[in-house]
Design an enzyme around this catalytic site. Structure first.
Site, PDB file in Angstrom:
ATOM      1  N   HIS A 264     -54.782  -6.024 -24.395  1.00 35.46           N
ATOM      2  CA  HIS A 264     -55.210  -5.343 -23.163  1.00 35.46           C
ATOM      3  C   HIS A 264     -54.933  -3.853 -23.137  1.00 35.46           C
ATOM      4  CE1 HIS A 264     -55.102  -9.632 -22.068  1.00 35.46           C
ATOM      5  NE2 HIS A 264     -56.197  -9.292 -21.420  1.00 35.46           N
TER       6      HIS A 264
ATOM      7  N   CYS B 185     -47.421  -9.545 -19.519  1.00 37.70           N
ATOM      8  CA  CYS B 185     -48.736  -8.887 -19.450  1.00 37.70           C
ATOM      9  C   CYS B 185     -49.591  -9.638 -18.433  1.00 37.70           C
ATOM     10  CB  CYS B 185     -49.422  -8.872 -20.812  1.00 37.70           C
ATOM     11  SG  CYS B 185     -51.121  -8.235 -20.720  1.00 37.70           S
TER      12      CYS B 185
ATOM     13  N   CYS C 267     -52.812 -11.087 -20.121  1.00 37.29           N
ATOM     14  CA  CYS C 267     -52.578 -12.290 -20.926  1.00 37.29           C
ATOM     15  C   CYS C 267     -52.033 -13.431 -20.068  1.00 37.29           C
ATOM     16  CB  CYS C 267     -51.579 -12.019 -22.041  1.00 37.29           C
ATOM     17  SG  CYS C 267     -52.140 -10.854 -23.287  1.00 37.29           S
TER      18      CYS C 267
ATOM     19  N   HIS D 271     -69.320 -18.212 -26.023  1.00 39.81           N
ATOM     20  CA  HIS D 271     -69.086 -19.554 -25.469  1.00 39.81           C
ATOM     21  C   HIS D 271     -70.147 -20.518 -26.000  1.00 39.81           C
ATOM     22  CE1 HIS D 271     -67.621 -16.980 -21.927  1.00 39.81           C
ATOM     23  NE2 HIS D 271     -66.536 -17.656 -22.253  1.00 39.81           N
TER      24      HIS D 271
ATOM     25  N   LYS E 242     -67.158  -6.830 -31.316  1.00 41.06           N
ATOM     26  CA  LYS E 242     -66.605  -8.019 -30.685  1.00 41.06           C
ATOM     27  C   LYS E 242     -67.309  -8.237 -29.336  1.00 41.06           C
ATOM     28  CE  LYS E 242     -61.950  -9.784 -29.723  1.00 41.06           C
ATOM     29  NZ  LYS E 242     -61.883 -10.335 -28.411  1.00 41.06           N
TER      30      LYS E 242
ATOM     31  N   LYS F 282     -66.074  -8.678 -22.439  1.00 41.83           N
ATOM     32  CA  LYS F 282     -66.489  -8.185 -21.134  1.00 41.83           C
ATOM     33  C   LYS F 282     -65.997  -6.751 -20.934  1.00 41.83           C
ATOM     34  CE  LYS F 282     -64.825  -9.777 -17.205  1.00 41.83           C
ATOM     35  NZ  LYS F 282     -64.584 -10.360 -15.861  1.00 41.83           N
TER      36      LYS F 282
ATOM     37  N   HIS G 288     -71.271 -16.524 -22.076  1.00 43.36           N
ATOM     38  CA  HIS G 288     -72.010 -15.636 -22.984  1.00 43.36           C
ATOM     39  C   HIS G 288     -72.226 -16.309 -24.338  1.00 43.36           C
ATOM     40  CE1 HIS G 288     -68.290 -14.731 -25.066  1.00 43.36           C
ATOM     41  NE2 HIS G 288     -67.736 -14.201 -23.979  1.00 43.36           N
TER      42      HIS G 288
ATOM     43  N   CYS H 254     -49.767  -3.949 -24.714  1.00 46.26           N
ATOM     44  CA  CYS H 254     -50.299  -5.231 -25.191  1.00 46.26           C
ATOM     45  C   CYS H 254     -51.428  -4.973 -26.200  1.00 46.26           C
ATOM     46  CB  CYS H 254     -50.823  -6.038 -24.009  1.00 46.26           C
ATOM     47  SG  CYS H 254     -51.850  -7.420 -24.498  1.00 46.26           S
TER      48      CYS H 254
HETATM   49 ZN   LIG Z   1     -52.356  -8.652 -22.651  1.00 46.96          ZN
END
Ligand SMILES: [Zn+2]
Length: 525
Positions: A146, A125, A128, A20, A294, A297, A17, A143
């Site tokens: 997440h 996690c 992660c 990147h 931000k 995805k 995207h 987390c």
């Molecule tokens: Zn995480």
């Protein structure tokens, strides 16, 4: 002089995207600049392909992990090609030579006593793919990234003795104030050095990875697997255990600010443990937000670079390259909106640069039969004298060298602006009407010669459009073969050089035929 520059390697869990693309374009611009200055350049990018997330996604698609990553790696390669980004190597962590290098590196660290086995209990996690520290967990116990609860996991893993290198790293950062760039990031790294623990560098629960030498029950975790791509990209350990490469140490690792810690601390310490010299710079760039959000995805806020080009029917990536490099200072965050994209490229590429080229070449046809007019001696015009030109070029050179890409672009465009103003002030049409042909020749030559230098110095950013300018100035040579040497100001446009019929360089983006015309000019990569 060699210049080895790398990007982060992208995790293949998702398609490429805008975020990147930002990093890869910036690195491509820097690689092109240093090549233009006559340096030997090696530009490395690639993909990070191991880990349980990739394994799971592959399973979900009914593919084996290698088949799955083969497909995604091709998507990344095609995306970079479409943006006129040309790495010298596209490395994949599944490449055979990478397996070989990682195994040797591991054994070397182990032989030094820097890798040891340790039973570890912690909160893991899945998102992660790592154990979280108290810093990574919210008050609600989830987390930070997440928003899911980590699971208690007990594992016996191999650990890297990071703590052994803490003091040496601190001393290195303090002695080399340009090691971590931009400079404001340095303190951030130093602040986290004090509470540094050893890190887990293997997983028993993940099978999609490089096996730990001598212990097939574990695979090597990302810190050693992925970061060491920077070594594999340009060399290999020989039979005596020496790392052999004409390119190491790297001039710069260009990475996102979110992974600065892993590079500045983990990677630096791994290199020290392996007795290898550290890179000259680690440059952490900011994030590109999309409409103030931000790019993520999971937030559904993702745009493919090709979609931006398609939105405006653009056949060439120059406008997107230009916008991303000029929208914010390299190192700071930026905010991408389609409106701002349109406004900026219209103002800078169509109205300022495109208009100057069109006026200059059209008037040369009108007043001098399409031939570059002859002038005697150095340019006497204010703003365009040899001393001013030299200072202008030096400013651009320093900006590029300092990773100040936005500043380099602003400096280049300031001269384009000055040349447009010179035309307005001198009124070539009036000079022509009054028969002041010597003065007219000086003005037109100053403007045309400005365009010559602009095409060279802006070529790292917009290689396609720059080549278009070069051709319209009557050159039949390849701009990509040009070098920016100290002679650049003196290699003035030769008198009598014939200019082809002018064609618009870059049409305003609201023009329905913008794409069609760009194609006609052959500026597509
Ligand atoms: Zn995480």
């Amino acid at each position: 002089m060699t210049f080895y520059i790398t990007t982060a390697i992208d995790y293949v869990n998702a398609a490429p995207h805008l975020g990147h693309a930002y990093e890869k374009i910036a690195t491509d611009v820097l690689a092109r600049f240093h090549r233009l200055r006559g340096e030997q350049v090696f530009f490395l990018t690639g993909t990070d392909e191991h880990g349980s997330k990739v394994q799971k996604t592959a399973l979900h698609h009914n593919l084996d992990p290698k088949q799955f990553t083969d497909g995604i790696a091709e998507q990344f390669k095609a995306c970079w090609q479409g943006l006129n980004i040309h790495p010298d190597r596209f490395i994949r962590t599944t490449d055979a030579d990478h397996y070989a290098l990682v195994s040797v590196l591991w054994q070397r660290l182990q032989a030094k006593g820097d890798i040891y086995k340790h039973r570890y209990e912690g909160l893991y996690c899945q998102g992660c793919e790592t154990f979280l520290t108290t810093r990574d967990i919210t008050e609600a116990g989830v987390c930070h990234i997440h928003q899911t609860a980590p699971e208690p996991v007990v594992e016996e893993n191999y650990f890297f003795r990071l703590s052994r290198y803490k003091d040496a790293l601190k001393a290195h950062i303090e002695a080399n104030p340009r090691y971590i760039l931009p400079a404001f990031r340095q303190q951030e790294v130093l602040n986290t050095l004090d509470d540094l623990d050893d890190i887990s560098v293997s997983r028993s629960s993940v099978s999609w990875g490089i096996p730990v030498p001598g212990d097939a029950s574990q695979t090597i975790y990302v810190w050693i697997d992925a970061l060491s791509n920077y070594l594999t990209g340009v060399g290999q350990f020989n039979a005596d255990g020496q790392f052999v490469s004409p390119w190491w140490p790297a001039a710069c690792h260009v990475i996102g600010k979110d992974i600065l810690r892993f590079h500045a601390i983990y990677w630096s310490c791994i290199l020290m443990a392996a007795d290898l010299p550290l890179p000259q710079h680690i440059f952490a760039h900011g994030f590109i937000n999309l409409n103030d959000n931000k790019i993520s995805k999971s937030l559904g806020n993702v745009v493919a670079p090709a979609d931006v080009l398609a939105e405006f029917d653009l056949q060439a990536p120059d406008a997107l390259r230009y916008y991303l490099m000029s929208m914010t200072a390299f190192g700071q965050d930026g905010n991408f909106t389609l409106d701002d994209f349109k406004t900026r490229v219209n103002a800078d590429l169509a109205n300022n640069l495109g208009n100057l080229l069109n006026r200059a070449t059209s008037m040369t046809h009108k007043y001098f039969g399409g031939l570059v007019p002859a002038v005697e001696g150095p340019c006497p015009l204010s703003g365009f004298t040899p001393a001013e030109t030299t200072a202008w070029l030096q400013g651009i050179d320093s900006a590029y060298n300092d990773f100040a890409l936005q500043q380099a672009i602003e400096l280049i465009l300031s001269r384009v602006d000055a040349a447009n103003k010179l035309i307005n002030a001198k009124e070539p049409w009036t000079l022509f009407k009054n028969g002041e042909l010597a003065e007219l020749a000086i003005v037109m030559h100053a403007v045309l010669d400005t365009l010559r230098m602009v095409s060279v110095v802006i070529s790292p950013v917009i290689p396609g459009l720059a080549a278009g300018i070069w051709q319209q100035l009557g050159y039949t040579t390849d701009l990509a073969q040009q070098q920016w040497s100290a002679k650049l100001p003196n290699d003035v446009l030769p008198a009598g050089q014939a200019l082809p019929q002018p064609v618009p360089l870059f049409l305003r983006l609201d023009s329905a035929i913008a794409g069609a015309d760009a194609k006609k000019q052959g500026v597509a990569p």
